[in-house]
Enzyme design. Structure first.
Site, mmCIF file in Angstrom:
data_model
loop_
_atom_site.group_PDB
_atom_site.id
_atom_site.type_symbol
_atom_site.label_atom_id
_atom_site.label_comp_id
_atom_site.label_asym_id
_atom_site.label_seq_id
_atom_site.Cartn_x
_atom_site.Cartn_y
_atom_site.Cartn_z
ATOM 1 N N ASN A 34 29.223 70.730 34.558
ATOM 2 C CA ASN A 34 29.691 71.792 35.452
ATOM 3 C C ASN A 34 28.676 72.945 35.437
ATOM 4 O OD1 ASN A 34 31.001 74.235 36.253
ATOM 5 N ND2 ASN A 34 32.944 73.154 36.193
ATOM 6 N N ASP A 36 28.837 75.840 37.190
ATOM 7 C CA ASP A 36 29.373 77.114 37.693
ATOM 8 C C ASP A 36 28.734 78.337 37.028
ATOM 9 O OD1 ASP A 36 31.122 75.584 39.145
ATOM 10 O OD2 ASP A 36 32.899 76.107 37.970
ATOM 11 N N HIS A 37 28.582 78.254 35.698
ATOM 12 C CA HIS A 37 28.172 79.478 35.002
ATOM 13 C C HIS A 37 26.665 79.734 35.048
ATOM 14 C CE1 HIS A 37 32.216 80.375 34.337
ATOM 15 N NE2 HIS A 37 32.433 79.233 33.710
ATOM 16 N N ARG A 59 22.874 89.457 38.773
ATOM 17 C CA ARG A 59 21.795 90.295 39.282
ATOM 18 C C ARG A 59 21.584 90.177 40.786
ATOM 19 N NH1 ARG A 59 18.448 92.840 35.382
ATOM 20 N NH2 ARG A 59 20.016 93.550 33.924
ATOM 21 N N HIS A 101 32.701 74.332 41.135
ATOM 22 C CA HIS A 101 33.981 74.855 41.623
ATOM 23 C C HIS A 101 33.702 75.978 42.613
ATOM 24 C CE1 HIS A 101 38.164 76.666 40.325
ATOM 25 N NE2 HIS A 101 38.074 76.490 41.625
ATOM 26 N N ARG A 110 35.190 78.689 44.277
ATOM 27 C CA ARG A 110 36.428 79.489 44.219
ATOM 28 C C ARG A 110 36.613 80.292 45.482
ATOM 29 N NH1 ARG A 110 39.487 81.080 39.856
ATOM 30 N NH2 ARG A 110 39.139 79.822 38.014
ATOM 31 N N ARG A 136 33.102 83.703 43.095
ATOM 32 C CA ARG A 136 32.552 84.480 41.972
ATOM 33 C C ARG A 136 31.351 83.804 41.324
ATOM 34 N NH1 ARG A 136 37.395 83.789 37.607
ATOM 35 N NH2 ARG A 136 38.597 84.528 39.376
ATOM 36 N N GLU A 167 35.172 70.942 42.767
ATOM 37 C CA GLU A 167 36.495 71.445 42.357
ATOM 38 C C GLU A 167 36.965 72.425 43.409
ATOM 39 O OE1 GLU A 167 36.340 73.158 38.500
ATOM 40 O OE2 GLU A 167 35.698 71.311 37.565
ATOM 41 N N THR A 174 39.322 81.789 34.067
ATOM 42 C CA THR A 174 38.948 80.385 34.287
ATOM 43 C C THR A 174 40.223 79.650 34.644
ATOM 44 O OG1 THR A 174 37.944 78.431 33.250
ATOM 45 C CG2 THR A 174 39.200 79.875 31.797
ATOM 46 N N THR A 175 40.118 78.346 34.915
ATOM 47 C CA THR A 175 41.307 77.581 35.302
ATOM 48 C C THR A 175 42.189 77.420 34.063
ATOM 49 O OG1 THR A 175 39.821 76.439 36.810
ATOM 50 C CG2 THR A 175 42.032 75.542 36.593
ATOM 51 N N GLU A 191 42.464 64.378 36.035
ATOM 52 C CA GLU A 191 41.656 64.957 34.957
ATOM 53 C C GLU A 191 42.609 65.766 34.074
ATOM 54 O OE1 GLU A 191 37.925 66.832 35.980
ATOM 55 O OE2 GLU A 191 38.033 68.144 34.213
ATOM 56 N N HIS A 195 37.549 70.801 29.993
ATOM 57 C CA HIS A 195 37.814 72.223 29.797
ATOM 58 C C HIS A 195 37.739 72.579 28.312
ATOM 59 C CE1 HIS A 195 39.122 76.297 30.485
ATOM 60 N NE2 HIS A 195 38.967 76.062 31.769
ATOM 61 N N GLY A 196 36.833 73.496 28.016
ATOM 62 C CA GLY A 196 36.717 74.013 26.652
ATOM 63 C C GLY A 196 36.067 73.047 25.670
ATOM 64 N N HIS A 234 30.933 75.397 30.494
ATOM 65 C CA HIS A 234 30.663 76.684 29.866
ATOM 66 C C HIS A 234 29.874 76.547 28.570
ATOM 67 C CE1 HIS A 234 31.660 80.271 27.438
ATOM 68 N NE2 HIS A 234 31.479 80.891 28.592
HETATM 69 N N1 PXP Z 1 37.189 70.446 34.599
HETATM 70 C C1 PXP Z 1 37.800 71.311 35.446
HETATM 71 C C2 PXP Z 1 38.745 70.748 36.460
HETATM 72 C C3 PXP Z 1 37.529 72.692 35.394
HETATM 73 O O1 PXP Z 1 38.155 73.527 36.241
HETATM 74 C C4 PXP Z 1 36.581 73.160 34.462
HETATM 75 C C5 PXP Z 1 36.256 74.617 34.403
HETATM 76 O O2 PXP Z 1 35.805 75.069 35.603
HETATM 77 C C6 PXP Z 1 35.956 72.235 33.628
HETATM 78 C C7 PXP Z 1 36.293 70.891 33.704
HETATM 79 C C8 PXP Z 1 34.898 72.637 32.645
HETATM 80 O O3 PXP Z 1 35.406 73.504 31.683
HETATM 81 P P1 PXP Z 1 34.387 74.258 30.723
HETATM 82 O O4 PXP Z 1 33.534 75.129 31.584
HETATM 83 O O5 PXP Z 1 35.292 75.015 29.805
HETATM 84 O O6 PXP Z 1 33.591 73.204 30.017
#
Ligand code: PXP
Length: 242
Positions: A10, A12-13, A21, A46, A48, A52, A73, A103-104, A154, A193-194, A216
């Site tokens: 993922n 996103d970050h 910036r 994702h 959103r 963001r 996502e 976060t979700t 998932e 997630h996490g 993340h």
């Molecule tokens: N799976 C889904 C559906 C998520 O929404 C996220 C977080 O955006 C993740 C996986 C990844 O989670 P993490 O960024 O905590 O690894």
């Protein structure tokens, strides 16, 4: 031997850091290439409602240039449905979305929203997009996914990641049982997630799981060892747990 466990990275970050910036560095599309190079089986992003992190043009560029599958996502809204149908990513994971959350925070209440979700799953599936529902590891939610004809679920591993000791072991058992129940009913189970180097192995050892989505931690770890090295290490930990 247990089936290969795919790793979806993922990104996103990477976009979160870029947006801090307002310029174009670091580019999440470049990170997606690096992830694929390091052994990711797919890339997850994702989009959103508040944009963001990932933005519309990131999705366009990923669709144009990425050689591995994109898992988009998205919340179950008309706006996101229109975007998904326009781009037709390999997969779409429907997630709950609250504007004020960081976060979700939890899984989608598929059981409580059948009627709302049904046309989203149907229209995405009709367009050839593999639909996944991001749910809690709970038999009620799996039954709802079956009713909705979602080919993939998932499981949200956020609770597992935050708990400790016996409570963590109990949550791990719930995830393993849910993965078995989903697989028995012909639904492909994923999780995410996490997840981190420290907690990924017991999840990766669950035989029915076919994909983990991790973001993340890998973006954070990139500061210390680089993005590709972190992904390679995650891959090794996942493979050796199977
Ligand atoms: N799976 C889904 C559906 C998520 O929404 C996220 C977080 O955006 C993740 C996986 C990844 O989670 P993490 O960024 O905590 O690894």
């Amino acid at each position: 031997m247990t089936a290969h466990l795919r790793l979806g990275v993922n990104i996103d970050h990477v976009a979160t850091i870029r947006n801090a910036r307002g310029g174009d560095h670091p580019d999440p599309v470049r990170a997606a290439f690096a992830a694929a190079e390091a052994g990711a089986d797919g890339v997850t992003a994702h989009l959103r409602e508040d944009r963001r992190h990932i933005r519309d043009e990131d999705i366009s560029r990923l669709m144009d240039r990425l050689s591995v599958p994109l898992n988009l996502e998205m919340a179950a809204t008309e706006e996101m449905l229109e975007i998904a149908l326009r781009h037709r990513p390999h997969a779409a994971c429907i997630v709950p979305e609250k504007r004020e959350e960081r976060t979700t925070e939890g899984g989608l209440d598929a059981a409580g929203q059948d009627n709302h979700l049904l046309p989203f799953v149907a229209r995405l599936s009709d367009a050839g997009i593999r639909v996944s529902l991001f749910i809690e590891p709970d038999p009620r939610q799996i039954e709802a996914a079956l009713r909705l004809r979602a080919p993939v679920v998932e499981f949200h591993t956020g609770r597992y990641a935050h708990l400790e000791g016996d409570s963590r072991a109990e949550e791990l058992r719930r995830i393993a049982e849910s993965a078995a129940l989903a697989a028995k009913n012909g639904i492909e189970p994923h999780a995410g997630h996490g997840l981190s180097f420290d907690n990924v192995a017991p999840i990766a050892a669950i035989p029915h799981l076919r994909e983990l989505n991790i973001g993340h931690f890998l973006v954070g770890e990139a500061i210390f060892t680089g993005f590709e090295a972190g992904i390679r290490r995650m891959r090794e930990l996942m493979d050796s747990a199977r």
